[in-house]
Write a protein that holds these residues in place. Structure first.
Motif, PDB file in Angstrom:
ATOM      1  N   TYR A 134       0.764  -1.355   0.266  1.00 35.42           N
ATOM      2  CA  TYR A 134      -0.086   0.354  -0.080  1.00 35.42           C
ATOM      3  C   TYR A 134       0.758   1.504  -0.376  1.00 35.42           C
ATOM      4  CZ  TYR A 134      -4.287  -1.751   1.052  1.00 35.42           C
ATOM      5  OH  TYR A 134      -5.514  -3.244   0.881  1.00 35.42           O
ATOM      6  N   THR A 135       0.534   2.270  -0.752  1.00 28.10           N
ATOM      7  CA  THR A 135       0.888   3.416  -1.066  1.00 28.10           C
ATOM      8  C   THR A 135       1.228   3.813   0.710  1.00 28.10           C
ATOM      9  OG1 THR A 135      -0.623   5.154  -0.999  1.00 28.10           O
ATOM     10  CG2 THR A 135       0.280   4.030  -2.693  1.00 28.10           C
ATOM     11  N   GLN A 136       2.408   5.216   0.958  1.00 29.95           N
ATOM     12  CA  GLN A 136       2.317   5.138   2.997  1.00 29.95           C
ATOM     13  C   GLN A 136       2.541   7.108   2.739  1.00 29.95           C
ATOM     14  OE1 GLN A 136       3.409   2.707   5.505  1.00 29.95           O
ATOM     15  NE2 GLN A 136       2.486   1.644   3.263  1.00 29.95           N
ATOM     16  N   ASP A 137       1.662   7.390   1.537  1.00 28.02           N
ATOM     17  CA  ASP A 137       1.573   8.827   1.847  1.00 28.02           C
ATOM     18  C   ASP A 137       0.541   9.392   1.869  1.00 28.02           C
ATOM     19  OD1 ASP A 137       0.757   7.684  -1.057  1.00 28.02           O
ATOM     20  OD2 ASP A 137       1.921   9.582  -2.376  1.00 28.02           O
ATOM     21  N   GLY A 138      -1.073   8.602   1.906  1.00 30.34           N
ATOM     22  CA  GLY A 138      -1.582   8.799   2.112  1.00 30.34           C
ATOM     23  C   GLY A 138      -2.964   9.025   1.000  1.00 30.34           C
ATOM     24  N   THR A 139      -2.252   7.929   0.213  1.00 25.83           N
ATOM     25  CA  THR A 139      -2.814   7.798  -1.434  1.00 25.83           C
ATOM     26  C   THR A 139      -4.734   7.315  -1.046  1.00 25.83           C
ATOM     27  OG1 THR A 139      -1.604   7.294  -2.289  1.00 25.83           O
ATOM     28  CG2 THR A 139      -1.132   9.222  -2.546  1.00 25.83           C
ATOM     29  N   VAL A 165      -4.628   2.300  -1.206  1.00 23.99           N
ATOM     30  CA  VAL A 165      -4.855   1.869  -2.762  1.00 23.99           C
ATOM     31  C   VAL A 165      -3.181   1.086  -2.326  1.00 23.99           C
ATOM     32  CG1 VAL A 165      -5.907   3.525  -4.187  1.00 23.99           C
ATOM     33  CG2 VAL A 165      -3.239   3.485  -3.815  1.00 23.99           C
ATOM     34  N   LEU A 166      -3.988  -0.028  -3.511  1.00 21.89           N
ATOM     35  CA  LEU A 166      -1.934  -0.665  -3.771  1.00 21.89           C
ATOM     36  C   LEU A 166      -1.029  -0.115  -4.735  1.00 21.89           C
ATOM     37  CD1 LEU A 166      -3.166  -5.010  -4.432  1.00 21.89           C
ATOM     38  CD2 LEU A 166      -2.071  -3.490  -1.872  1.00 21.89           C
ATOM     39  N   ARG A 167       0.526   0.190  -4.480  1.00 18.25           N
ATOM     40  CA  ARG A 167       1.265   0.741  -5.579  1.00 18.25           C
ATOM     41  C   ARG A 167       1.743   0.281  -6.693  1.00 18.25           C
ATOM     42  NH1 ARG A 167       5.237   2.609  -2.994  1.00 18.25           N
ATOM     43  NH2 ARG A 167       4.686   2.587  -0.743  1.00 18.25           N
ATOM     44  N   SER A 168       0.968  -1.506  -6.864  1.00 21.59           N
ATOM     45  CA  SER A 168       1.722  -2.277  -8.233  1.00 21.59           C
ATOM     46  C   SER A 168       0.426  -1.295  -9.042  1.00 21.59           C
ATOM     47  CB  SER A 168       1.447  -3.705  -7.159  1.00 21.59           C
ATOM     48  OG  SER A 168       0.226  -4.282  -6.627  1.00 21.59           O
ATOM     49  N   LYS A 169      -0.636  -1.411  -8.812  1.00 19.30           N
ATOM     50  CA  LYS A 169      -2.382  -1.308  -8.959  1.00 19.30           C
ATOM     51  C   LYS A 169      -2.436   0.117  -9.528  1.00 19.30           C
ATOM     52  CE  LYS A 169      -3.608  -5.766  -8.172  1.00 19.30           C
ATOM     53  NZ  LYS A 169      -3.319  -6.413  -9.352  1.00 19.30           N
ATOM     54  N   PHE A 209       7.259   8.490  -0.422  1.00 22.77           N
ATOM     55  CA  PHE A 209       7.915   7.189   0.924  1.00 22.77           C
ATOM     56  C   PHE A 209       8.605   6.732   0.127  1.00 22.77           C
ATOM     57  CE2 PHE A 209       5.254   9.483   3.003  1.00 22.77           C
ATOM     58  CZ  PHE A 209       5.264   9.781   4.544  1.00 22.77           C
ATOM     59  N   ASP A 210       8.337   6.452  -1.108  1.00 25.98           N
ATOM     60  CA  ASP A 210       9.681   4.927  -2.071  1.00 25.98           C
ATOM     61  C   ASP A 210      10.672   5.469  -3.108  1.00 25.98           C
ATOM     62  OD1 ASP A 210       9.023   3.098  -4.981  1.00 25.98           O
ATOM     63  OD2 ASP A 210       8.890   1.889  -3.110  1.00 25.98           O
ATOM     64  N   VAL A 212      18.488  11.864   2.190  1.00 27.14           N
ATOM     65  CA  VAL A 212      18.104  10.959   2.816  1.00 27.14           C
ATOM     66  C   VAL A 212      17.833  10.394   1.423  1.00 27.14           C
ATOM     67  CG1 VAL A 212      15.401  10.758   3.461  1.00 27.14           C
ATOM     68  CG2 VAL A 212      16.716  12.636   4.500  1.00 27.14           C
ATOM     69  N   LEU A 213      17.939  10.489   0.204  1.00 24.31           N
ATOM     70  CA  LEU A 213      17.368   9.659  -1.228  1.00 24.31           C
ATOM     71  C   LEU A 213      19.094   8.728  -1.035  1.00 24.31           C
ATOM     72  CD1 LEU A 213      15.879   8.700  -3.788  1.00 24.31           C
ATOM     73  CD2 LEU A 213      16.343  10.706  -4.543  1.00 24.31           C
ATOM     74  N   LYS A 214      19.827   9.909  -0.869  1.00 22.67           N
ATOM     75  CA  LYS A 214      21.078   8.589  -1.301  1.00 22.67           C
ATOM     76  C   LYS A 214      21.809   7.796  -0.561  1.00 22.67           C
ATOM     77  CE  LYS A 214      23.973  12.922  -2.808  1.00 22.67           C
ATOM     78  NZ  LYS A 214      24.515  13.386  -2.976  1.00 22.67           N
TER      79      LYS A 214
END
Length: 595
Positions: free
Chosen positions: A10-15, A23-27, A178-179, A573-575
């Protein structure tokens, strides 16, 4: 275990989906969802550019308006087009959400396009043709004709108010911050977003403009109307793939609460330690997919709103995060002010640059004449090439020295564009002086006839505009999006559009003021209907000087600007996230080998 895997997907940003479910990020989301969104924007920009690029010629040749009047009417309309997004962003963030605000606005937009097509098609809605050398000798448009035409234009302005601030934000919402993988994709989103929509602009500046000039305005407006209808259908078809952000409440109310609470507690001292300020528990933010913001010393006076005095009224006590969100929006205002003048310069490419082209030889071969507005295609092509070179060559090489994944900062990129805009006005002034000299040499300064000069002498100023826009357009959009707090992204995006609106309204003011002042004392004035007796060279030089003064103001403002913490640190942070994910993958691989 499968359930755990499902939850982790599942997405972690509240979408959520349209029903409010996680929602599933894969869908949903990512580039698959963005493909439908980009298609809409290509057709929308085609429609908008097909109108704005040639509007000054329709006003002067078909509605028989003078140069100053027509130029101001163009910039008033373009200014309104880019001002209404503030209202659209407010409705989206506070009430309807970005998706439904966008869909309703699309219906308004399409109705305006249909009415505009009728206004240029039906004989009773436009004045009879007139071929007099001086437009003042032509019959003026009637009240009905003007009413129908301008009603259509401003219905479009209302429609775009709901589409422009939300469509790019909907696109950005398809990537989860978050991904790590999706965050990487999001880094290039705005560059490639701009790259895609300029194909629509290119079509509008070439094919549509040519049709309007040589075939007819009815077909020239009918094609983008049909294209817009098709693109709306494609966007709606992609609905099952979209991620959505829930409305977070009125951003203006949040900001007003902070300011009111600060004023009410103006005598209350601010604690030395930020932990003494009022803040919600971290769990309150994480369960809603929102970001908690730590207290900063920037605009420290506003921290009074978070000082606990015993009252729990929402107009007396605000959380630290609410205070910091307000700070983030307020500290962008000086930057916003510096972007107005460069947009005044850009406005010339839709008005006076096009009028210059009508006085020059536009022949290409025996039977083809280049429409003056088609020179705008060179702006688009140059911008496309510059965006690609910037993203693939400049950033890749310069980031080795700056250690910034963007190559240079957003404000540095914006400032580079400002310098280029000053150069554009210097080049335009020198070119115009040459054009006026040729007109005088051939005795065309009084008759207003066509000069024996190719229209391509205007090419340098259009090409430079494309390079400058590649710097400012992308940097401005990304800056105001990134620096806005998460709950006010639509409002932040609308700041970028307000910049264009302010520039066009300011352009109208400057043009009218210069025209009026230079006519005082019995002088003929710098801007006239007959450009061969005008002094646009002096007007362009004046804009270059004002642009330079604005750039100095920009340098002062940026010296005191501090990027918000989670953005300036996000690259590091991304690095770390990427390095951590690689290490984890390596350790898993070692463990598997041992087994």
């Amino acid at each position: 275990m499968a359930m755990e895997d499902g939850i982790s997907d599942y997405t972690q940003d509240g979408t959520v989906d349209l029903k409010g479910n996680p929602v599933l990020r894969s869908k949903r989301g990512r580039w698959k969802a963005c493909s439908f969104i980009v298609v809409y924007e290509v057709f929308e920009r085609m429609a908008y550019c097909g109108i704005s690029a040639n509007l000054i010629l329709y006003l002067t040749k078909k509605l028989h308006q003078g140069t100053v009047t027509a130029s101001n009417n163009v910039t008033y309309w373009i200014g309104t087009i880019w001002l209404t997004p503030i209202l659209g962003a407010y409705v989206a963030d506070a009430y309807l959400g970005r998706y439904w605000t966008f869909v309703i606005a699309c219906a308004i937009y399409l109705s305006g396009m249909c009415l505009l097509t009728l206004a240029v098609s039906v004989p009773g809605f436009r004045p009879p043709p007139c071929h007099a050398a001086n437009v003042s000798d032509c019959p003026k448009a009637t009240t009905l004709e003007l009413a129908v035409f301008y009603t259509a234009l401003y219905i479009l302005a209302v429609g775009t108010g709901g589409t422009k601030p939300n469509i790019s934000t909907i696109g950005a919402d398809q990537f989860d911050d978050f991904d790590p993988k999706e965050k990487i994709q999001k880094l290039s989103f705005f560059n490639w977003w701009m790259f895609s929509i300029f194909f629509g602009i290119l079509f509008g500046n070439t094919v549509l403009v040519y049709i309007q000039d040589n075939v007819g305005w009815a077909l020239g407006y009918g094609i983008p109307t049909a294209g817009l209808a098709l693109s709306i259908a494609i966007f709606l078809f992609g609905t099952p793939f979209y991620r959505h952000k829930k409305p977070a409440g009125s951003p203006f109310t949040k900001m007003a609460r902070v300011i009111v609470a600060t004023v009410k507690k103006w005598r209350v001292p601010v604690p030395t330690h930020p932990k003494e300020l009022y803040e919600l528990d971290a769990e309150e933010y994480t369960k809603k997919g929102k970001f908690k913001i730590e207290s900063t010393t920037t605009l420290r006076y506003l921290n009074k709103a978070a000082v606990q005095t015993g009252s729990t009224s929402m107009w007396m006590l605000c959380s630290v995060t609410e205070v910091e969100e307000t700070k983030q929006m307020l500290k962008m205002l000086p930057i916003l002010m510096t972007t107005f003048l460069p947009n005044v310069i850009v406005a010339q490419s839709n008005t006076l640059f096009i009028k210059q082209g009508t006085t020059l030889d536009r022949g290409m071969g025996k039977h083809f004449k280049l429409p003056p507005a088609s020179l705008g295609a060179f702006v688009t092509v140059t911008m496309l090439l510059t965006v690609v070179l910037y993203d693939r060559v400049f950033v890749k090489n310069i980031s080795k020295w700056t250690k910034n994944p963007r190559g240079i900062t957003l404000l540095q990129r914006l400032g580079l564009g400002f310098v280029l805009h000053i150069i554009i006005m210097i080049v335009a002034s020198l070119t115009e002086r040459h054009r006026l000299n040729v007109a005088k040499e051939h005795g065309l300064d009084q008759t207003g006839g066509q000069l024996p000069l190719t229209i391509f002498i205007l090419l340098p100023q259009f090409i430079l505009t494309g390079v400058a826009d590649a710097m400012t357009e992308v940097a401005r959009l990304e800056f105001f999006y990134d620096q806005a707090p998460e709950s006010m992204k639509s409002l932040g995006t609308s700041f970028s559009m307000t910049s264009v609106a302010g520039g066009n309204f300011l352009s109208s003011f400057i043009l009218s003021a210069v025209s009026r002042i230079t006519r005082e004392g019995g002088h003929k004035g710098w801007i006239q209907n007959n450009l061969n007796t005008s002094r646009l060279d002096l007007y362009f030089a004046f804009l270059a000087v004002v642009g330079f003064l604005n750039f100095l103001f920009f340098l002062v403002v940026t010296k005191f600007f501090h990027y918000k913490a989670e953005i300036s640190d996000s690259m590091e942070v991304l690095k770390e996230e990427l390095e951590g994910s690689r290490k984890d993958a390596y350790q898993v691989e070692l463990a598997d080998n041992k087994r």
